[in-house]
Design a protein around this motif. Structure first.
Motif: not given
Length: 377
Positions: A225-241
């Motif tokens: 669950a933590w890995a999924a949350l962190i991965g989603a956070f990083l993916w969202s920030g990267a996609s925003g960039a």
């Protein structure tokens, strides 16, 4: 992590540094409670204590120290940014740690890289300080020694992980600055670092899921669950960039020609026939009606004008098929890039259609929908 953001988020202001508020976001409380509960079993193991309130208090103190380390990280960003002429707007502690926001983007690649790198460096220095405390000050087997070791490990991890070269991590900002310096294109740097950040996001999730199988175990549900949350956070920030980099290129190339429709001006006493003839002669798609004081006062509604028969156009007043232009819906058509987008944004608050003027002459009609479409393209 750092990024330019337009608005201050809700939360509690606990102080001011470098002219910017330090804000505790509501989500920080959730993070503090969850992390305290997560760390309490580890505290019992480190200290050999059983039940009772003490392990929870120790875990809470550790969580507060952890967020204090995050705050030091963010303050390092802001203080160095201000020294380089980039004013921080706020320092925010959130569920995900924290971020520093600025009133605008870094002016040079060197400033961007320097502001980014000092955050992780601050954490690595803190890790060294905690390590010295654990080895040379705290008694063996004490709670202080256990917390010092935990602080060293946590700060070391945060410092090193943030140096991974992918947005939204600080290492991604450094990579963005390097590409910017090498190519002269800030937005290419954002796209490259954003795509790298997407790879990092996927890599974090895969590492957490695959590593237990390699060592002969299976990942537990909490870890997944933590890995999924962190991965989603990083993916969202990267996609925003990536999106920001692509949009930035469009904004840099923006002119009235790219977002507006060529227009001509006619007087308020003109007929529809005269307006049509003037537009045809100038190969213009739009007609703007000028008030006696010289202000663009209205524009011809193409649908309304199309319903007027040709034999009645000469006797139809142009105002009969025109839509008023509110005050404040005139922009300088000579502007380009960010300046033009800012002017259009301000003018669009008064109405969705704006007249562009160059040296007192109407050159185009701009619709908010066309600007949005250009940015999306």
């Amino acid at each position: 992590m750092s990024a330019p953001r337009p608005d201050r988020r809700s939360g509690w202001v606990i102080g001011r540094v470098a002219g910017a508020p330090v804000v505790l976001a509501p989500s920080w409380l959730l993070a503090a409670v969850v992390l305290t509960l997560v760390f309490t079993p580890s505290v019992r193991t480190w200290t050999g204590t059983g039940g009772g309130v003490l392990p929870y208090l120790v875990a809470l103190v550790f969580v507060v120290l952890l967020f204090a380390s995050v705050l030091v990280h963010e303050l390092a960003h802001g203080l160095v940014a201000k020294a380089r002429g980039q004013q921080p707007r706020e320092f925010v502690l959130t569920l995900w740690g924290g971020h520093t926001t600025f009133g605008g983007a870094a002016p040079t690649p060197a400033t961007s890289a320097l502001v980014a790198v000092v955050g992780p460096v601050a954490n690595l220095l803190l890790a060294g300080g905690f390590l010295l405390l654990a080895d040379h000050v705290a008694p063996d087997g004490s709670v202080l020694r256990a917390m010092a070791w935990a602080g060293a490990v946590a700060n070391g991890f945060v410092g090193l992980f943030n140096l991974v070269p992918g947005l939204p991590l600080d290492g991604g900002r450094i990579l963005e600055a390097a590409v910017w310096a090498g190519t002269g294109d800030r937005h290419r740097g954002s796209v490259v670092a954003g795509w790298t950040g997407r790879v990092v996001a996927v890599g974090v999730v895969l590492l957490v899921l695959v590593r237990p199988y390699v060592t002969g175990g299976t990942p537990d549900l909490v870890t997944v669950a933590w890995a999924a949350l962190i991965g989603a956070f990083l993916w969202s920030g990267a996609s925003g960039a990536v999106r920001a980099g692509r949009t930035g290129r469009v904004v840099d190339a923006m002119t009235i020609t790219t977002v507006g429709r060529p227009a001509v001006a006619v007087g308020v006493r003109s007929s529809l026939a005269q307006a049509r003839a003037t537009a045809a002669a100038a190969h213009a798609a739009e007609v703007v009606v000028i008030a006696p004081d010289g202000r663009p006062a209205a524009y011809v509604d193409a649908d309304a004008a199309a319903r007027v028969p040709a034999d009645l156009a000469g006797s139809t007043d142009v105002l009969a098929v025109a839509t008023p232009l509110p005050m404040g819906t005139v922009v300088d058509g000579s502007l380009t890039g960010d300046a033009l987008l800012a002017a259009l944004s301000r003018a669009s608050a008064n109405g969705p259609v704006m007249a562009a003027v160059v040296d007192g002459r109407v050159v185009a009609l701009v619709r908010t929908a066309d600007v949005v479409a250009a940015l999306r393209r």
